[in-house]
Design a protein around this motif. Structure first.
Motif, short mmCIF file in Angstrom:
data_model
loop_
_atom_site.label_atom_id
_atom_site.label_comp_id
_atom_site.label_asym_id
_atom_site.label_seq_id
_atom_site.Cartn_x
_atom_site.Cartn_y
_atom_site.Cartn_z
N THR A 213 120.89 89.48 36.44
CA THR A 213 122.14 89.86 37.09
C THR A 213 123.24 88.84 36.83
N ASN A 217 128.54 90.11 39.42
CA ASN A 217 128.03 91.29 40.12
C ASN A 217 127.42 90.93 41.48
N SER A 240 121.31 93.66 39.35
CA SER A 240 121.35 94.61 38.25
C SER A 240 120.28 95.69 38.37
N ASP A 241 120.55 96.84 37.76
CA ASP A 241 119.59 97.95 37.75
C ASP A 241 118.77 97.99 36.46
N HIS A 279 119.30 99.60 44.57
CA HIS A 279 120.55 99.09 45.14
C HIS A 279 121.43 100.20 45.75
N ASP A 283 125.27 99.94 47.07
CA ASP A 283 126.30 100.75 46.41
C ASP A 283 127.08 101.59 47.42
N LYS A 290 131.86 98.49 37.96
CA LYS A 290 130.82 98.58 36.94
C LYS A 290 130.15 97.24 36.69
N GLN A 291 128.84 97.25 36.52
CA GLN A 291 128.08 96.03 36.28
C GLN A 291 128.35 95.48 34.89
N ASP A 293 126.96 94.07 31.61
CA ASP A 293 125.66 94.22 30.96
C ASP A 293 125.15 92.87 30.47
#
Length: 335
Positions: A213, A217, A240-241, A279, A283, A290-291, A293
């Motif tokens: 992550t 974020n 992070s997802d 998450h 959310d 937006k995360q 990357d």
């Protein structure tokens, strides 16, 4: 009148970023850090800095009395999960007792909200993805300490009415990270090893999975949480997802650092093999942007790391148990 907030661990990685976001929100920020893992150069000069420990009860109460904090952001911790098995007393003193000292002062001085960064280490091996409704089953002393603090905050709310917000971040990386710490923060460890022309050391086969992550974020949402009523007295996974194996991370870090991939496998250690979180709750309440990357985040961190250079990897000097200590740690620790 400005809101006054205390940030413990504000010279550290996540803490220093939270400080920056609080200052942007026009908070008056007091930083308390013992510099055991952080660096004074991380502290925004607009914040008031005190070098000291959360184990120093007199110092804590004097700061609370002088500044009349509205909010406490507690990020000070020694977050070495694997090492925590071998430094149990140190772990509980710093991660549990120190936290209780802050909770006591916060109740006594009537703060408005206590924001605590816990960890997904509280879940242990659990059904994936990890969800806040699951019963925590921590498998290392670090996770046990974090969960104990969570329980204490819930109790303090019931008993004294002190509000809290708990975040469970995971595998956060980015600028200001202590890349010289060989026991935690695998992204920083890998980048430091590359700068020192060493192979990237991976415990076991490298198939362990995590969701790495970027700091952006995490830190802005922790800082802003006290202004979101629906966040109060609630626990949130944050991070992070997207899931990667440690071996995939090693390749990604090598690419970001423009280095050949050179991995050295070490003996397997005691750790949770797969850990990543759901998450949806976060959310819904925080409506995040937006995360960032992994590739983009690693490139940003790589530029910062190259500018600052390699950091020396200090051996932990107070190992309490040497039985089953990984050989790669045993050689550099006092017996």
């Amino acid at each position: 009148m400005k809101i006054t907030s205390l940030v413990t661990g504000g010279a550290g990685f996540i803490g220093s970023h939270v400080v920056n976001h609080l200052l942007k929100q026009d908070h008056k920020v007091v930083v308390l850090d013992d510099l055991s893992g952080g660096n004074k150069e991380n502290v925004n000069p607009a914040a008031l800095f005190y070098e000291g420990s959360i184990l120093d009860v007199n110092l804590i109460h004097s700061l609370f009395k002088e500044y009349q904090f509205s909010y406490v952001y507690h990020l000070a911790a020694y977050a070495a999960e694997g090492l925590s098995h071998f430094i149990r007393h140190f772990n509980y003193q710093n991660n549990l007792i120190g936290s209780v000292n802050l909770i006591n002062a916060s109740v006594t001085h009537n703060i408005k909200c206590f924001v605590f960064t816990s960890s997904i280490a509280v879940y242990g091996t659990n059904t994936l993805p990890l969800v806040e409704t699951q019963y925590p089953q921590p498998e290392d002393p670090y996770g046990i300490a974090k969960y104990a603090v969570e329980l204490d905050l819930i109790n303090a709310h019931k008993m004294f009415g002190m509000d809290y917000i708990i975040f469970r971040p995971h595998n956060v990386y980015g600028t200001h990270q202590n890349i010289g710490d060989k026991y935690r923060n695998v992204v920083g460890i890998f980048m430091n090893q590359i700068l020192e022309n060493k192979p990237l050391t991976v415990f076991g086969n490298g198939e362990q999975t995590r969701a790495f992550t970027h700091i952006d974020n995490v830190a802005p949402y922790i800082a802003n949480a006290v202004h979101i009523p629906n966040a109060y007295n609630t626990v949130f996974n944050i991070g992070s997802d997207t899931v990667y194996s440690v071996k995939e991370l090693a390749i990604a870090v090598s690419n970001a650092m423009q280095s050949e991939v050179n991995i050295k496998q070490l003996e397997k250690r005691e750790e949770v093999i797969h850990a990543y979180a759901n998450h949806k709750k976060f959310d819904t309440v925080f409506n995040p942007t937006k995360q960032i990357d992994l590739q983009t985040g690693l490139l940003e961190m790589a530029e910062w790391v190259k500018t600052h250079g390699a950091r020396s990897s200090e051996a932990f000097q107070n190992i309490e148990i040497t039985k089953k200590l990984p050989e790669s740690w045993k050689n550099s620790s006092k017996q």
